[in-house]
Design an enzyme around this catalytic site. Structure first.
Site, PDB file in Angstrom:
ATOM      1  N   VAL A  17       2.340   1.411 -10.351  1.00  0.00           N
ATOM      2  CA  VAL A  17       2.701   2.360  -9.296  1.00  0.00           C
ATOM      3  C   VAL A  17       4.121   2.106  -8.802  1.00  0.00           C
ATOM      4  O   VAL A  17       4.928   3.030  -8.677  1.00  0.00           O
ATOM      5  CB  VAL A  17       1.699   2.288  -8.129  1.00  0.00           C
ATOM      6  CG1 VAL A  17       2.140   3.193  -6.984  1.00  0.00           C
ATOM      7  CG2 VAL A  17       0.303   2.677  -8.599  1.00  0.00           C
ATOM      8  N   ARG A  49       7.112 -11.854 -10.918  1.00  0.00           N
ATOM      9  CA  ARG A  49       7.709 -12.303 -12.183  1.00  0.00           C
ATOM     10  C   ARG A  49       9.086 -11.662 -12.358  1.00  0.00           C
ATOM     11  O   ARG A  49       9.207 -10.573 -12.920  1.00  0.00           O
ATOM     12  CB  ARG A  49       6.794 -11.942 -13.345  1.00  0.00           C
ATOM     13  CG  ARG A  49       5.464 -12.709 -13.341  1.00  0.00           C
ATOM     14  CD  ARG A  49       4.588 -12.285 -14.506  1.00  0.00           C
ATOM     15  NE  ARG A  49       4.120 -10.914 -14.327  1.00  0.00           N
ATOM     16  CZ  ARG A  49       3.526 -10.199 -15.283  1.00  0.00           C
ATOM     17  NH1 ARG A  49       3.347 -10.724 -16.485  1.00  0.00           N
ATOM     18  NH2 ARG A  49       3.115  -8.977 -15.045  1.00  0.00           N
ATOM     19  N   GLY A 136      -5.486   9.037  -5.032  1.00  0.00           N
ATOM     20  CA  GLY A 136      -4.248   9.215  -5.784  1.00  0.00           C
ATOM     21  C   GLY A 136      -3.358  10.321  -5.265  1.00  0.00           C
ATOM     22  O   GLY A 136      -2.955  10.326  -4.103  1.00  0.00           O
ATOM     23  N   ASP A 203     -14.527  -0.260  -4.945  1.00  0.00           N
ATOM     24  CA  ASP A 203     -13.346   0.577  -4.785  1.00  0.00           C
ATOM     25  C   ASP A 203     -13.682   1.832  -3.982  1.00  0.00           C
ATOM     26  O   ASP A 203     -12.976   2.185  -3.032  1.00  0.00           O
ATOM     27  CB  ASP A 203     -12.797   0.947  -6.164  1.00  0.00           C
ATOM     28  CG  ASP A 203     -11.635   1.920  -6.086  1.00  0.00           C
ATOM     29  OD1 ASP A 203     -10.500   1.464  -5.901  1.00  0.00           O
ATOM     30  OD2 ASP A 203     -11.873   3.146  -6.217  1.00  0.00           O
ATOM     31  N   LYS A 207     -12.473   3.182   0.020  1.00  0.00           N
ATOM     32  CA  LYS A 207     -11.949   4.520   0.302  1.00  0.00           C
ATOM     33  C   LYS A 207     -12.854   5.261   1.288  1.00  0.00           C
ATOM     34  O   LYS A 207     -12.371   5.992   2.161  1.00  0.00           O
ATOM     35  CB  LYS A 207     -11.819   5.300  -1.001  1.00  0.00           C
ATOM     36  CG  LYS A 207     -10.799   4.694  -1.959  1.00  0.00           C
ATOM     37  CD  LYS A 207     -10.871   5.316  -3.333  1.00  0.00           C
ATOM     38  CE  LYS A 207      -9.876   4.684  -4.292  1.00  0.00           C
ATOM     39  NZ  LYS A 207      -9.999   5.196  -5.673  1.00  0.00           N
TER      40      LYS A 207
END
Length: 430
Positions: A17, A49, A136, A203, A207
């Site tokens: 994302v 990283r 989304g 998940d 939401k």
């Protein structure tokens, strides 16, 4: 007039994302400037990283010290796409402490600590926006929080996890078993290597907590959401659903009690009629059905995950927060004035589809019917098929409190004539 000093953005996290957010900010910089009324500049990217090649991002912007990035004194907005609880929570509160508004896609954190984060934002006089945390690219949080602010939402029912919808859709359309459909979802990149958060409903429950808080103007935490996964859904369940003119979806269902004195929030697989709009949601798409007192029934549909769709929601929030910054104002914060209690699952009124393995002999159906009657549950339909001394019995109930239905199932398990309860499925959306 156009402001010339750019609004500076700190990007916290640069995975799927985050990298899309950075790409869109770069490629659509002129459009964003025109829409906001000032240039917007990516001023730093915090990652774990730093050696990883990130196409399109100036390596000079990359840092492993997110805290120092937020404290350097010139950041206006932070975009948090790290996910998880820590260090995201600490970084968001650090941003507020330093006068930085926040755009987040972090559903887990908002479901667990949304109230505290909203309070911190309000104390600091800053924005906390999180459209990307649910469904989304689908515009859902802001319409519920702003467009329907003058209405009364009574029910929200939706498919809010694309991975589980893909799996269930494949089981329905191809006859595949659960594992086979999961393997395909994994191969296509819809499912993680460890799919537990999706298939066990965690998940979707996060939401659901966020949406319930917005819909009912009350605080709903993740622990308040009843949750069941979908790993036990079988091909036999889909066969039964088809005989009833239904399909099976993993649903998030949020309801205001009839007396308006409490709410419920739950996530579980359920049979829904093929005539319901959610039944036609295919592949990895999401859809949410909102029922409001004045607006009536509204449907929100679209891609619920993925880098570009989620980044679209993040950028929409970024534009809104930047405009607020220029106007020296803030958008809507938490609305929890009702402080309604969240009722337990046992208080939910629903229907059950129950599959039983029973002895194929006279009197069995009467025993089963008596068990239902003793728990105050009315039977709608019964279907029985017998062979070689064994029989399958499928019972569909009328609506009853979930506690009574659950008690009935436990009593059925204790009957000598019941070999086993092979499937229990709620029936919704009628």
């Amino acid at each position: 007039m156009m402001r010339t000093r750019p609004l500076k953005v700190a990007l916290l996290g640069c995975g799927v994302v985050g990298s899309e957010v950075a790409r869109i900010m770069t490629t659509h910089a002129d459009d964003l400037t025109a829409r906001i009324g000032a240039p917007v500049e990516l001023a730093g990217v915090a990652v774990r990283r730093p050696s990883k090649v990130r196409e399109g991002i100036d390596p000079a912007l990359v840092t492993t010290d997110a805290t120092a990035l937020l404290k350097r004194g010139d950041i206006d907005i932070a975009i948090e796409v790290i996910g998880g609880i820590e260090p995201a929570r600490t970084l968001i509160t650090t941003a507020f402490d330093h006068g930085i508004s926040v755009v987040s896609a972090n559903k887990a954190l908002l479901a667990q600590d949304g109230a505290a984060l909203h309070a911190a934002a309000e104390t600091a006089g800053l924005d906390l926006y999180y459209e990307a945390a649910v469904a989304g690219a689908i515009p859902l949080v802001r319409p519920m929080r702003e467009s329907l602010a003058g209405d009364k939402i009574n029910r929200v029912m939706g498919i809010v996890n694309g991975t589980t919808n893909f799996i269930l859709d494949k089981m329905d359309s191809t006859g595949a078993g659960y594992q086979e459909a999961l393997d395909e979802a994994t191969a296509l990149g819809y499912a993680e290597a460890d799919p537990t958060a999706d298939v066990e409903g965690y998940d979707a429950a996060a939401k659901a907590a966020i949406l319930a808080g917005i819909a009912f103007h009350t605080r709903v935490r993740l622990d308040d959401v009843y949750r069941e996964g979908m790993t036990e859904v079988s091909a036999a369940d889909f066969a039964s659903a088809k005989r009833m003119g239904c399909t099976i979806k993993l649903l998030a269902i949020l309801e205001r009690a009839a007396d308006g004195e409490s709410v419920t929030a739950r996530v579980h697989p359920a049979m829904i009629p093929l005539t319901h709009p959610l039944a036609s949601v295919r592949e990895a798409y999401n859809a949410v059905f909102v029922e409001a007192e004045a607006a009536g029934r509204l449907m929100f549909y679209g891609p619920g995950a993925g880098g570009a769709p989620t980044a679209s929601a993040v950028l929409g929030d970024l534009v809104a927060v930047c405009r607020n910054k220029l106007a020296e104002a803030t958008g809507p914060g938490e609305s929890a004035y009702t402080q309604l209690p969240v009722s337990p699952m046992g208080d939910v009124v629903t229907r059950y589809h129950i599959s039983l393995d029973v002895a194929d002999k006279p009197g069995v159906l009467a025993q089963v019917a008596t068990c239902f009657a003793e728990h105050g549950v009315s039977i709608d339909t019964v279907r029985q098929q017998g062979k070689d001394g064994e029989a399958s019995l499928v019972v569909v109930t009328h609506r009853a409190p979930d506690a009574a239905l659950s008690g009935t199932v436990e009593a059925l398990r204790k009957l000598d004539t019941v070999r086993g309860v092979s499937s229990i499925m709620r029936v919704e959306g009628e």
